[in-house]
Design a protein around this motif. Structure first.
Motif, PDB file in Angstrom:
ATOM      1  N   SER A  99       1.592  -5.148   1.057  1.00  0.00           N
ATOM      2  CA  SER A  99       2.889  -5.652   0.636  1.00  0.00           C
ATOM      3  C   SER A  99       2.822  -7.140   0.322  1.00  0.00           C
ATOM      4  O   SER A  99       2.078  -7.901   0.934  1.00  0.00           O
ATOM      5  N   THR A 100       3.636  -7.554  -0.642  1.00  0.00           N
ATOM      6  CA  THR A 100       3.732  -8.964  -0.997  1.00  0.00           C
ATOM      7  C   THR A 100       4.770  -9.640  -0.115  1.00  0.00           C
ATOM      8  O   THR A 100       5.422  -9.023   0.715  1.00  0.00           O
ATOM      9  N   GLY A 101       4.964 -10.920  -0.331  1.00  0.00           N
ATOM     10  CA  GLY A 101       5.947 -11.660   0.440  1.00  0.00           C
ATOM     11  C   GLY A 101       7.378 -11.221   0.191  1.00  0.00           C
ATOM     12  O   GLY A 101       8.286 -11.608   0.929  1.00  0.00           O
ATOM     13  N   ASP A 102       7.591 -10.413  -0.861  1.00  0.00           N
ATOM     14  CA  ASP A 102       8.937  -9.933  -1.159  1.00  0.00           C
ATOM     15  C   ASP A 102       9.347  -8.770  -0.271  1.00  0.00           C
ATOM     16  O   ASP A 102      10.477  -8.280  -0.374  1.00  0.00           O
ATOM     17  N   GLY A 103       8.454  -8.305   0.578  1.00  0.00           N
ATOM     18  CA  GLY A 103       8.781  -7.159   1.418  1.00  0.00           C
ATOM     19  C   GLY A 103       8.713  -5.867   0.636  1.00  0.00           C
ATOM     20  O   GLY A 103       7.902  -5.720  -0.272  1.00  0.00           O
ATOM     21  N   LEU A 104       9.590  -4.919   0.956  1.00  0.00           N
ATOM     22  CA  LEU A 104       9.587  -3.603   0.322  1.00  0.00           C
ATOM     23  C   LEU A 104      10.861  -3.397  -0.480  1.00  0.00           C
ATOM     24  O   LEU A 104      11.891  -4.006  -0.185  1.00  0.00           O
ATOM     25  N   PRO A 105      10.820  -2.542  -1.517  1.00  0.00           N
ATOM     26  CA  PRO A 105      12.047  -2.259  -2.267  1.00  0.00           C
ATOM     27  C   PRO A 105      13.120  -1.697  -1.339  1.00  0.00           C
ATOM     28  O   PRO A 105      12.903  -0.665  -0.690  1.00  0.00           O
ATOM     29  N   PRO A 106      14.287  -2.335  -1.232  1.00  0.00           N
ATOM     30  CA  PRO A 106      15.316  -1.837  -0.314  1.00  0.00           C
ATOM     31  C   PRO A 106      15.697  -0.393  -0.565  1.00  0.00           C
ATOM     32  O   PRO A 106      15.948   0.361   0.380  1.00  0.00           O
ATOM     33  N   ALA A 107      15.743   0.033  -1.831  1.00  0.00           N
ATOM     34  CA  ALA A 107      16.113   1.415  -2.139  1.00  0.00           C
ATOM     35  C   ALA A 107      15.123   2.386  -1.518  1.00  0.00           C
ATOM     36  O   ALA A 107      15.505   3.462  -1.046  1.00  0.00           O
ATOM     37  N   LEU A 108      13.857   1.997  -1.481  1.00  0.00           N
ATOM     38  CA  LEU A 108      12.840   2.879  -0.922  1.00  0.00           C
ATOM     39  C   LEU A 108      12.980   2.969   0.594  1.00  0.00           C
ATOM     40  O   LEU A 108      12.913   4.054   1.175  1.00  0.00           O
ATOM     41  N   VAL A 109      13.190   1.832   1.244  1.00  0.00           N
ATOM     42  CA  VAL A 109      13.329   1.834   2.696  1.00  0.00           C
ATOM     43  C   VAL A 109      14.539   2.658   3.114  1.00  0.00           C
ATOM     44  O   VAL A 109      14.521   3.366   4.120  1.00  0.00           O
ATOM     45  N   ASP A 110      15.600   2.587   2.313  1.00  0.00           N
ATOM     46  CA  ASP A 110      16.802   3.356   2.620  1.00  0.00           C
ATOM     47  C   ASP A 110      16.598   4.848   2.402  1.00  0.00           C
ATOM     48  O   ASP A 110      17.176   5.673   3.117  1.00  0.00           O
ATOM     49  N   ALA A 111      15.793   5.217   1.405  1.00  0.00           N
ATOM     50  CA  ALA A 111      15.666   6.626   1.020  1.00  0.00           C
ATOM     51  C   ALA A 111      14.589   7.374   1.791  1.00  0.00           C
ATOM     52  O   ALA A 111      14.711   8.579   2.023  1.00  0.00           O
ATOM     53  N   ALA A 112      13.518   6.690   2.176  1.00  0.00           N
ATOM     54  CA  ALA A 112      12.403   7.372   2.828  1.00  0.00           C
ATOM     55  C   ALA A 112      12.765   7.788   4.247  1.00  0.00           C
ATOM     56  O   ALA A 112      13.419   7.049   4.982  1.00  0.00           O
ATOM     57  N   GLU A 113      12.345   8.989   4.617  1.00  0.00           N
ATOM     58  CA  GLU A 113      12.547   9.430   5.995  1.00  0.00           C
ATOM     59  C   GLU A 113      11.677   8.632   6.957  1.00  0.00           C
ATOM     60  O   GLU A 113      12.077   8.358   8.083  1.00  0.00           O
ATOM     61  N   LEU A 114      10.489   8.261   6.500  1.00  0.00           N
ATOM     62  CA  LEU A 114       9.579   7.459   7.316  1.00  0.00           C
ATOM     63  C   LEU A 114       8.966   6.356   6.468  1.00  0.00           C
ATOM     64  O   LEU A 114       8.569   6.598   5.318  1.00  0.00           O
ATOM     65  N   VAL A 115       8.882   5.162   7.030  1.00  0.00           N
ATOM     66  CA  VAL A 115       8.150   4.055   6.426  1.00  0.00           C
ATOM     67  C   VAL A 115       7.154   3.574   7.466  1.00  0.00           C
ATOM     68  O   VAL A 115       7.543   3.065   8.526  1.00  0.00           O
ATOM     69  N   GLY A 116       5.876   3.760   7.187  1.00  0.00           N
ATOM     70  CA  GLY A 116       4.841   3.387   8.136  1.00  0.00           C
ATOM     71  C   GLY A 116       4.102   2.135   7.699  1.00  0.00           C
ATOM     72  O   GLY A 116       3.650   2.039   6.557  1.00  0.00           O
ATOM     73  N   ILE A 117       4.004   1.169   8.585  1.00  0.00           N
ATOM     74  CA  ILE A 117       3.217  -0.038   8.330  1.00  0.00           C
ATOM     75  C   ILE A 117       1.883   0.134   9.043  1.00  0.00           C
ATOM     76  O   ILE A 117       1.821   0.235  10.271  1.00  0.00           O
ATOM     77  N   VAL A 118       0.819   0.188   8.263  1.00  0.00           N
ATOM     78  CA  VAL A 118      -0.515   0.448   8.796  1.00  0.00           C
ATOM     79  C   VAL A 118      -1.142  -0.867   9.255  1.00  0.00           C
ATOM     80  O   VAL A 118      -1.119  -1.864   8.535  1.00  0.00           O
ATOM     81  N   LEU A 119      -1.706  -0.866  10.452  1.00  0.00           N
ATOM     82  CA  LEU A 119      -2.338  -2.068  10.984  1.00  0.00           C
ATOM     83  C   LEU A 119      -3.438  -1.703  11.967  1.00  0.00           C
ATOM     84  O   LEU A 119      -3.476  -0.588  12.480  1.00  0.00           O
ATOM     85  N   ARG A 120      -4.333  -2.639  12.171  1.00  0.00           N
ATOM     86  CA  ARG A 120      -5.335  -2.510  13.224  1.00  0.00           C
ATOM     87  C   ARG A 120      -4.747  -3.063  14.520  1.00  0.00           C
ATOM     88  O   ARG A 120      -3.660  -3.643  14.528  1.00  0.00           O
ATOM     89  N   SER A 121      -5.482  -2.932  15.610  1.00  0.00           N
ATOM     90  CA  SER A 121      -4.968  -3.410  16.891  1.00  0.00           C
ATOM     91  C   SER A 121      -5.438  -4.819  17.227  1.00  0.00           C
ATOM     92  O   SER A 121      -5.340  -5.257  18.363  1.00  0.00           O
ATOM     93  N   SER A 122      -5.921  -5.555  16.218  1.00  0.00           N
ATOM     94  CA  SER A 122      -6.362  -6.932  16.433  1.00  0.00           C
ATOM     95  C   SER A 122      -5.189  -7.898  16.367  1.00  0.00           C
ATOM     96  O   SER A 122      -4.136  -7.600  15.794  1.00  0.00           O
ATOM     97  N   LEU A 123      -5.362  -9.074  16.933  1.00  0.00           N
ATOM     98  CA  LEU A 123      -4.313 -10.091  16.911  1.00  0.00           C
ATOM     99  C   LEU A 123      -4.000 -10.502  15.474  1.00  0.00           C
ATOM    100  O   LEU A 123      -2.830 -10.676  15.110  1.00  0.00           O
ATOM    101  N   ARG A 124      -5.008 -10.655  14.634  1.00  0.00           N
ATOM    102  CA  ARG A 124      -4.789 -11.059  13.242  1.00  0.00           C
ATOM    103  C   ARG A 124      -3.923 -10.047  12.508  1.00  0.00           C
ATOM    104  O   ARG A 124      -2.994 -10.396  11.766  1.00  0.00           O
ATOM    105  N   SER A 125      -4.211  -8.778  12.729  1.00  0.00           N
ATOM    106  CA  SER A 125      -3.443  -7.731  12.065  1.00  0.00           C
ATOM    107  C   SER A 125      -2.008  -7.675  12.577  1.00  0.00           C
ATOM    108  O   SER A 125      -1.054  -7.505  11.808  1.00  0.00           O
ATOM    109  N   VAL A 126      -1.848  -7.821  13.873  1.00  0.00           N
ATOM    110  CA  VAL A 126      -0.500  -7.787  14.454  1.00  0.00           C
ATOM    111  C   VAL A 126       0.332  -8.953  13.935  1.00  0.00           C
ATOM    112  O   VAL A 126       1.516  -8.787  13.572  1.00  0.00           O
TER     113      VAL A 126
END
Length: 260
Positions: free
Chosen positions: A133-160
């Motif tokens: 994702s860019t600094g603009d975040g996500l399209p609001p229409a998509l976040v509103d419409a999707a049943e699930l929005v998953g943000i994928v990350l590792r368990s490292s401090l940098r990723s968090v």
């Protein structure tokens, strides 16, 4: 009906690999949509090993929207086969041809998402890969419409920490901190070093799924590397199957609750 969207912060790669893996393991027919605003064509260049889509993709969908054509049929027409499966259709809708195309797509999202929802009439669910994702975040229409929005990350401090910035960008665009009840985390390689509970507490979002960190199996999904001999029994594939079924069930429950 299920619409699942996946993204990752700049320092947290893995969204596209996860999207491809879930599409291959999804319990019914599915279309994987490459909506990465960076137009990296990661699935075509990676898992599909440079396959030529023949001009198909989201740009053609935008043209159909401009011409006021029904988008449900256009999605199917513009999709190519992701993988062969005798029991289910596994389709792929190629992404933007140029990075600037994504900025012209804002007005298309609402109608496109409604068309995606109507794919349920064909027995097809949708997985949307938003890449990093860019600094603009996500399209609001998509976040509103999707049943699930998953943000994928590792368990490292940098990723968090990168994910914290992304969540702030999403909320700064007018989405309340408690909005999109299905907005949560997909942790790859939990416990290296932080457990999922600590990550959820730090970011204020639930862990939706935990995926195994399995570089050899992941290379097949991300870069089209030769399929490992025991790929189906790998830790990553097993966790993808479990996650795909859980996500499908959760999406169905969410859709039923809101009457979709």
């Amino acid at each position: 009906m299920a619409i699942l969207a996946l993204t990752a912060a700049g320092g947290s790669p893995g969204a596209t690999t996860t999207a491809v893996g879930l599409a291959l393991c999804w319990p019914r027919s599915v279309v994987l949509v490459d909506a990465d605003p960076g137009a990296h064509q990661a699935v075509l260049a990676g898992f599909l090993a440079g396959q030529d889509p023949g001009g198909r993709g989201l740009v053609r969908v935008a043209e159909a929207h401009r011409d006021q054509r029904p988008l449900r049929e256009v999605i199917i027409d513009q999709a190519i086969q992701l993988a062969e499966d005798g029991g289910s259709r596994r389709l792929f809708l190629p992404g933007f041809a140029k990075p600037g195309n994504a900025r012209l797509f804002a007005g298309v999202w609402p109608e496109l998402l409604e068309a995606m929802r109507r794919l349920d009439e064909f027995g097809i669910d949708v997985i949307i890969d938003l890449g990093r994702s860019t600094g603009d975040g996500l399209p609001p229409a998509l976040v509103d419409a999707a049943e699930l929005v998953g943000i994928v990350l590792r368990s490292s401090l940098r990723s968090v920490m990168s994910t914290r910035v992304l969540l702030s960008a999403i909320e700064d665009r007018g989405l309340p901190a408690g909005g999109a009840t299905g907005l949560g985390l997909v942790v790859v390689g939990e416990g290296r070093p932080y457990p999922g509970g600590e990550i959820a507490a730090a970011l204020g979002r639930p862990v939706l799924a935990r995926l195994a960190l399995d570089p050899v199996a992941a290379a097949h999904l991300s870069d089209g590397a030769p399929r490992p001999r025991r790929f189906e029994r790998s830790a990553l594939t097993r966790s993808l199957h479990t996650t795909a079924q859980a996500f499908r069930d959760r999406c169905a429950e969410a859709a039923e609750l809101v009457g979709r």
